[in-house]
Design a protein around this motif. Structure first.
Motif, short mmCIF file in Angstrom:
data_model
loop_
_atom_site.label_atom_id
_atom_site.label_comp_id
_atom_site.label_asym_id
_atom_site.label_seq_id
_atom_site.Cartn_x
_atom_site.Cartn_y
_atom_site.Cartn_z
N SER A 92 2.95 0.53 -0.97
CA SER A 92 1.75 0.99 -0.26
C SER A 92 0.68 -0.09 -0.41
N VAL A 93 -0.44 0.12 0.23
CA VAL A 93 -1.54 -0.86 0.12
C VAL A 93 -1.97 -1.02 -1.35
N ALA A 94 -1.80 0.04 -2.14
CA ALA A 94 -2.21 -0.05 -3.56
C ALA A 94 -1.30 -0.99 -4.35
N ASP A 95 -0.11 -1.22 -3.82
CA ASP A 95 0.86 -2.05 -4.57
C ASP A 95 0.63 -3.55 -4.41
N VAL A 96 -0.29 -3.94 -3.56
CA VAL A 96 -0.60 -5.38 -3.44
C VAL A 96 -2.02 -5.65 -3.96
N MET A 97 -2.53 -4.73 -4.78
CA MET A 97 -3.88 -4.92 -5.30
C MET A 97 -3.84 -5.29 -6.78
N THR A 98 -4.56 -6.35 -7.13
CA THR A 98 -4.53 -6.88 -8.49
C THR A 98 -5.69 -6.28 -9.31
N VAL A 99 -5.89 -6.80 -10.51
CA VAL A 99 -6.93 -6.25 -11.39
C VAL A 99 -8.26 -6.97 -11.15
N GLY A 100 -9.35 -6.21 -11.09
CA GLY A 100 -10.69 -6.79 -11.03
C GLY A 100 -11.36 -6.64 -12.39
N ALA A 101 -12.65 -6.44 -12.38
CA ALA A 101 -13.42 -6.28 -13.62
C ALA A 101 -14.71 -5.58 -13.21
N PRO A 102 -15.55 -5.15 -14.19
CA PRO A 102 -16.81 -4.52 -13.79
C PRO A 102 -17.57 -5.43 -12.81
N GLY A 103 -17.88 -4.92 -11.67
CA GLY A 103 -18.61 -5.69 -10.67
C GLY A 103 -17.75 -6.67 -9.88
N VAL A 104 -16.47 -6.74 -10.20
CA VAL A 104 -15.57 -7.66 -9.48
C VAL A 104 -14.48 -6.84 -8.80
N GLU A 105 -14.44 -6.92 -7.48
CA GLU A 105 -13.44 -6.15 -6.74
C GLU A 105 -12.03 -6.66 -7.00
N ARG A 106 -11.06 -5.81 -6.76
CA ARG A 106 -9.66 -6.20 -6.91
C ARG A 106 -9.25 -7.16 -5.81
N LEU A 166 -3.45 14.45 1.18
CA LEU A 166 -2.35 13.80 1.91
C LEU A 166 -2.49 12.28 1.87
N SER A 167 -3.67 11.78 2.13
CA SER A 167 -3.82 10.32 2.15
C SER A 167 -4.93 9.89 1.19
N HIS A 168 -4.49 9.41 0.05
CA HIS A 168 -5.46 8.97 -0.97
C HIS A 168 -5.21 7.49 -1.28
N PHE A 169 -5.66 6.61 -0.43
CA PHE A 169 -5.59 5.15 -0.66
C PHE A 169 -4.15 4.67 -0.81
N GLU A 170 -3.19 5.35 -0.13
CA GLU A 170 -1.78 5.01 -0.32
C GLU A 170 -1.05 4.77 0.99
N ILE A 171 -1.72 4.18 1.95
CA ILE A 171 -1.11 3.94 3.25
C ILE A 171 0.09 3.01 3.07
N PRO A 172 1.21 3.31 3.73
CA PRO A 172 2.34 2.39 3.62
C PRO A 172 1.94 0.96 4.02
N LEU A 173 2.33 0.02 3.19
CA LEU A 173 1.96 -1.39 3.43
C LEU A 173 2.49 -1.86 4.79
N HIS A 174 3.66 -1.38 5.14
CA HIS A 174 4.26 -1.75 6.42
C HIS A 174 3.34 -1.36 7.59
N LEU A 175 2.71 -0.21 7.48
CA LEU A 175 1.81 0.22 8.57
C LEU A 175 0.56 -0.65 8.62
N ALA A 176 0.12 -1.10 7.45
CA ALA A 176 -1.05 -1.99 7.42
C ALA A 176 -0.67 -3.35 8.01
N ASN A 177 0.49 -3.86 7.63
CA ASN A 177 0.89 -5.20 8.07
C ASN A 177 1.33 -5.25 9.52
N GLU A 178 2.16 -4.29 9.91
CA GLU A 178 2.76 -4.35 11.25
C GLU A 178 1.88 -3.73 12.34
N TYR A 179 1.08 -2.76 11.96
CA TYR A 179 0.30 -2.03 12.99
C TYR A 179 -1.20 -2.27 12.85
N GLY A 180 -1.60 -2.95 11.78
CA GLY A 180 -3.04 -3.17 11.57
C GLY A 180 -3.73 -1.93 11.02
#
Ligand code: BG6
Length: 471
Positions: free
Chosen positions: A30-44, A127-141
């Motif tokens: 999902s989109v959450a699986d390509v997100m790395t670690v940030g820090a306070p005040g630093v986005e992932r 139903l949808s809590h920040f877990e959109i399939p990565l394929h839908l993000a990549n292939e369909y925008g």
């Protein structure tokens, strides 16, 4: 003072922030699986695919997927009446555009909901809590594409059919209004699986995506009620009231306009139409939202049964003449303190929020997130003395009770965020801890994953036992 009998005391999590097992049981990324670690005040960071050697905290998270029985038993130990979680879309449809669901994924949630019912815990499901399939993000925008409606509705209907006798409370899109901040890739990617292209009109793309989500949500409400008329299907709003920084009239307008940016998402889903202020704004900015002829009718027919919302903080704003969108400029509120991540702590703001929503919509409300992220560690006696968390909740629950008992707000339940430590959505840290239960794991991913009740665990247990009387 008494909260209603049957009040839903519990806690809230999201699949990607605790399940782990990101590629187990047929689950897709999902989109959450390509997100790395940030820090306070630093986005992932968001990587292009999964890169070897990167730290992706959601991949393992706290391994709830394999330990859910132990964890549900711990939550039941506090007397939880309900537990809010989400269904990871990619466990059910690994890519998102399949026609048939993944049975192993469906079975996991059958077992999880059965486990909750064993303890008399009502599942409350997003139903949808920040877990959109990565394929839908990549292939369909992502949600810039109308096809997403079809994919989401298929997913929703499969879940409704499968769990129609196990789940009554549903939510369609978590914090759907986060994406109003078009400057944050984290917010637009997690809300809608979209990343803006160079030079595009972000405002227009954002509202186009939101429009498709409104239609999808409304269809889900309509179809859900056909499957089980007793379903309660809600919207879910991140509700951070904005105060005017002063009594200056122009600051009132700035705060009002800032609030409209949140209200628009609730207005459409609760009232069933676009409010006049947004139609005028689109006209002024030349925003052209593509709609099919039936869309507005669907939105009108698919209004939600209740409003779920998260409450963490309030903001303060002052008029900013240079801002063409007439939005205010965010200011620090000198009357409230903040935690290490700058989130302003304002218990009275919760009473204010409940009143605003009640007066505007007159729908039942459910607080499905509230809580404080803290740095914590075991002390010499082996205990985690999270007195700051106890104080935070005692103050917020006090104000929540005033809203019910003095102001007449209709409130169904209260689910503090992250009753067990989990991965932070915003920073990916494990060390931004929200739990009543400690999990031994740090930001680098090291630790035994052992669970341990904190001092607040025993405190919250008493709160539930006494229906909020004993704070
Ligand atoms: C909400 C989200 O924004 O706040 C949760 O619905 C999130 O997913 C929670 O975890 C707390 O935010 P954070 O960034 O501290 O995890």
């Amino acid at each position: 003072m008494a909260l209603p009998k049957g009040f839903l005391w519990g806690g809230a999590v999201a699949a990607h922030q605790l399940e782990g097992a990101w590629n187990v049981g047929g689950k897709g990324p999902s989109v959450a699986d390509v997100m790395t670690v940030g820090a306070p005040g630093v986005e992932r960071g968001i990587t292009d695919g999964i890169i070897e050697g990167e730290n992706y905290p959601n991949h393992e998270a706290i391994d709830f997927y394999h330990r859910y029985k132990e964890d549900i038993a711990l939550l039941a130990g506090m007397g939880f009446k309900c537990f809010r979680t989400s269904i990871a879309w990619t466990r059910i449809f690994p890519n998102g555009d399949e026609l048939e669901p993944n049975e192993e994924g469906l079975k996991f949630y059958d077992d999880l909901f059965d486990e909750m019912h064993k303890y008399g815990m009502e599942p409350v499901v997003t139903l949808s809590h920040f877990e959109i399939p990565l394929h839908l993000a990549n292939e369909y925008g992502g949600w810039r594409n109308r096809k997403m409606i079809e994919f989401f509705v298929r997913f929703a209907k499969v879940c409704f059919e499968r769990y129609k006798d196990k789940v009554k409370y549903w939510m369609t899109f978590n914090e759907i209004n986060n994406q109003r901040n078009t400057e944050s890739p984290f917010l637009t990617f997690t809300n809608s699986g979209l990343l803006y292209k160079e030079g595009e009109d972000r405002y227009q793309v954002m509202y186009q995506a939101a429009h498709y989500e409104f239609v999808a949500s409304a269809i889900a409400v309509i179809e859900g009620h056909k499957i089980n008329p007793d379903f309660q299907i809600g919207c879910m709003i991140a509700f951070c009231p904005t105060y005017p920084a002063s009594a200056a009239p122009q600051d009132q307008i700035a705060a009002l306009k800032e609030m409209d940016r949140t209200y628009v998402f609730a207005d459409v889903q609760c009232r069933g139409h676009y409010p006049s202020y947004i139609l005028k704004e689109w006209e002024r900015f030349g925003t052209d939202i593509r709609m099919e002829p039936e869309d507005l009718k669907i939105i009108q027919e698919g209004t939600v049964d209740y409003i779920a919302f998260s409450y963490y903080m309030t903001f303060t704003t002052e008029y900013d003449e240079s801002n063409v969108r007439h939005l205010g400029r965010e200011k620090k509120n000198p009357f409230v303190k903040a935690n290490d991540w700058g989130w302003q702590i304002d218990p009275i703001g919760l009473r204010y929020a409940l009143n605003l929503l009640q007066e505007r919509y007159e729908l039942p409300l459910m607080i499905v997130e509230n809580g404080i992220g803290l740095h914590e560690h075991e002390e010499a006696d082996g205990m985690i003395h999270d007195d700051a968390r106890i104080e935070y909740f005692a103050n917020h629950i006090t104000e929540m009770k005033k809203a019910v008992e003095l102001d007449g707000v209709t409130l169904i339940g209260y689910c503090p965020w992250g009753p067990i430590d989990l991965v932070s959505a915003g920073t990916g840290e494990m060390e931004k801890r929200y739990g009543f239960i400690y999990v031994d794991k740090n930001n680098k991913g090291e630790g035994t994953l052992a669970r341990k009740p904190k001092k607040s665990y025993y405190w919250y247990k008493r709160v539930i036992e006494t229906n909020g009387e004993n704070l």
